[in-house]
Design an enzyme around this catalytic site. Structure first.
Site, PDB file in Angstrom:
ATOM      1  N   THR A  72       0.840  -1.204   0.000  1.00 35.58           N
ATOM      2  CA  THR A  72       0.000   0.000   0.000  1.00 35.58           C
ATOM      3  C   THR A  72       0.878   1.257   0.000  1.00 35.58           C
ATOM      4  O   THR A  72       0.633   2.200  -0.760  1.00 35.58           O
ATOM      5  CB  THR A  72      -0.919  -0.019   1.244  1.00 35.58           C
ATOM      6  N   GLN A 180       1.043  -9.237  -6.200  1.00 35.90           N
ATOM      7  CA  GLN A 180       0.594 -10.635  -6.292  1.00 35.90           C
ATOM      8  C   GLN A 180       1.533 -11.510  -7.125  1.00 35.90           C
ATOM      9  O   GLN A 180       1.345 -12.723  -7.159  1.00 35.90           O
ATOM     10  CB  GLN A 180      -0.827 -10.708  -6.887  1.00 35.90           C
ATOM     11  N   CYS A 327     -22.015  -9.687  -2.959  1.00 38.57           N
ATOM     12  CA  CYS A 327     -22.331  -9.008  -1.708  1.00 38.57           C
ATOM     13  C   CYS A 327     -21.436  -9.555  -0.605  1.00 38.57           C
ATOM     14  O   CYS A 327     -21.495 -10.735  -0.309  1.00 38.57           O
ATOM     15  CB  CYS A 327     -23.778  -9.251  -1.341  1.00 38.57           C
TER      16      CYS A 327
HETATM   17  N1  PLP Z   1      -1.823  -4.639  -4.280  1.00 34.84           N
HETATM   18  C1  PLP Z   1      -2.357  -5.858  -4.401  1.00 34.84           C
HETATM   19  C2  PLP Z   1      -2.588  -6.412  -5.769  1.00 34.84           C
HETATM   20  C3  PLP Z   1      -2.696  -6.604  -3.269  1.00 34.84           C
HETATM   21  O1  PLP Z   1      -3.234  -7.805  -3.409  1.00 34.84           O
HETATM   22  C4  PLP Z   1      -2.449  -6.039  -2.006  1.00 34.84           C
HETATM   23  C5  PLP Z   1      -2.841  -6.758  -0.779  1.00 34.84           C
HETATM   24  O2  PLP Z   1      -3.865  -7.416  -0.714  1.00 34.84           O
HETATM   25  C6  PLP Z   1      -1.864  -4.772  -1.923  1.00 34.84           C
HETATM   26  C7  PLP Z   1      -1.562  -4.096  -3.084  1.00 34.84           C
HETATM   27  C8  PLP Z   1      -1.570  -4.131  -0.618  1.00 34.84           C
HETATM   28  O3  PLP Z   1      -0.431  -4.729  -0.050  1.00 34.84           O
HETATM   29  P1  PLP Z   1      -0.166  -4.619   1.526  1.00 34.84           P
HETATM   30  O4  PLP Z   1      -1.074  -5.593   2.178  1.00 34.84           O
HETATM   31  O5  PLP Z   1       1.266  -5.022   1.679  1.00 34.84           O
HETATM   32  O6  PLP Z   1      -0.405  -3.225   1.909  1.00 34.84           O
END
Ligand code: PLP
Length: 375
Positions: A72, A180, A327
């Site tokens: 993130t 991923q 949902c």
């Molecule tokens: N991007 C993707 C494709 C993800 O699957 C995730 C997590 O589920 C993230 C970003 C975010 O990663 P993090 O959990 O390390 O913040």
């Protein structure tokens, strides 16, 4: 009751060798990497060795790897800094990105007025490559293309080489959220001219709270977090050597075992698909039929009553899977990913995301099928 964990796209178990390495560092290497005396220098050396080891897997220079706390953070940093510091005026992305990308892009639209273009998602869950090419050809506006490599809900795989070549030809920057795919497929950044990729250790059997971002040398990003010279001033805050060492170890093991693990996981996924087809006539699989090897997004031919019970029933039996769908329990919000390409009638049916790891077995899949049969 034993747990059957089939949600490896959400997070993964930590490999025992990773835990061992992390405990070693936590026990013996508590020095602050910024301190100049020997225990500090030793911690710093651990971090720099981890950086070199990670860089090697992608054929890039160690200075192009910046440690972060998670995926993130990496996605937010790149998107924000590309707009704020690199003069980006347009972002081309999709509505099936992870929320950390989607919301960061929306924020840039609000704060900086950048133009945002969402590519169409075809019924097979892929982007419209021709639309992307036309958009890039048509305008010289400074552009960031932000497209995830492997979709976390359905497993649709982006053709990184194709998009990278289009971006390079049209002088657009290319950011790919590879959260991923890192550790699960080889990514050669010497060959593929992606500008930024993002990874998160907990998706490849490493610790939570550790990630890294690759920033190609020519792109002078500026930090999101200021207040220290750590990470060459790109990300302030005392480093966490145990996290970084654990992450590098997890990545090393992932690539060391890639061939056997990916084969085992592919076999499990195929077995699960076949068992579902045998036991639930009419079952469908969301995506383009060649989604990433560790994910199955399943559309079950269940009634609305069964749908409401399904996740509860699975949880009661100790099976951990995700509801990648219509949902979510307790909310009527459809999955923002499936909503982009499923027909309305299918969107109302229950979807399950089952995602496999190297520690799953066929017996666990048999158990899952049995539980589903008894919903
Ligand atoms: N991007 C993707 C494709 C993800 O699957 C995730 C997590 O589920 C993230 C970003 C975010 O990663 P993090 O959990 O390390 O913040």
């Amino acid at each position: 009751m034993s747990q059957i964990y089939l949600d490896n796209a959400a997070t993964t178990s930590v490999r025992p060798e990773v835990v061992e390495e992390m405990i070693k560092v936590l026990t013996h290497d508590f020095g602050n990497p910024s301190s100049t005396y020997s225990i500090g220098r030793h911690s710093k050396a651990l971090i720099e060795n981890a950086r070199k080891s990670i860089a090697k897997h992608f054929k890039v220079s160690a200075s192009e790897i910046i440690f972060t706390s998670c995926g993130t953070e990496g996605n937010n940093w790149i998107i924000r800094s590309a707009v704020r510091d690199l003069g980006i005026k347009r972002i081309i992305t999709t509505k099936i990105e992870h929320h950390c990308t989607l919301y960061a892009v929306q924020q840039m639209e609000k704060e900086y007025g950048v133009e945002v273009v969402y590519l169409s998602i075809l019924p097979n869950s892929e982007i419209d490559y021709d639309q992307l090419e036309n958009l890039l050809n048509e305008s010289e506006i400074p552009t960031l293309v932000s497209l995830m490599h492997v979709n976390n809900e359905v497993g649709t795989v982006l053709d990184l080489d194709r998009v990278a070549a289009m971006c390079q030809k049209n002088n657009a920057l290319f950011h790919s959220d590879t959260v991923q795919s890192v550790g699960k497929i080889e990514i050669d950044l010497e060959k593929t001219p992606v500008d930024f990729i993002v990874a998160s250790a907990h998706k490849f059997h490493g610790p939570k709270g550790a990630g890294f971002t690759f920033v190609r040398k020519k792109n002078a990003l500026k930090p999101l977090i200021v207040g220290g010279e750590q990470e060459k001033g790109m990300r302030a805050g005392t480093e966490a050597p145990h996290q970084v060492v654990g992450m590098a170890k997890a990545l090393e093991l992932s690539y060391q075992h890639l061939e056997e693990d990916s084969k085992k996981i592919t076999d499990l996924r195929d077995y699960c698909k076949m068992s579902l087809e045998q036991n639930f006539p009419g079952v469908k699989f969301n995506g383009n039929g060649s989604t990433f090897y560790n994910v199955l997004n399943i559309l079950l031919p269940f009634s609305p009553e069964k749908t409401a019970m399904m996740l509860f029933h699975l949880d009661m039996k100790g099976v951990a899977v995700s509801r990648g769908s219509a949902c979510q329990s307790g909310s009527q919000k459809p999955s923002h990913v499936l909503a982009e390409f499923l027909k309305d009638e299918d969107l109302l049916k229950p979807s399950l995301r089952v995602s496999f790891g190297h520690d799953n077995s066929k017996e666990e899949i048999d158990f899952l099928i049995n539980v589903l049969k008894n919903v």
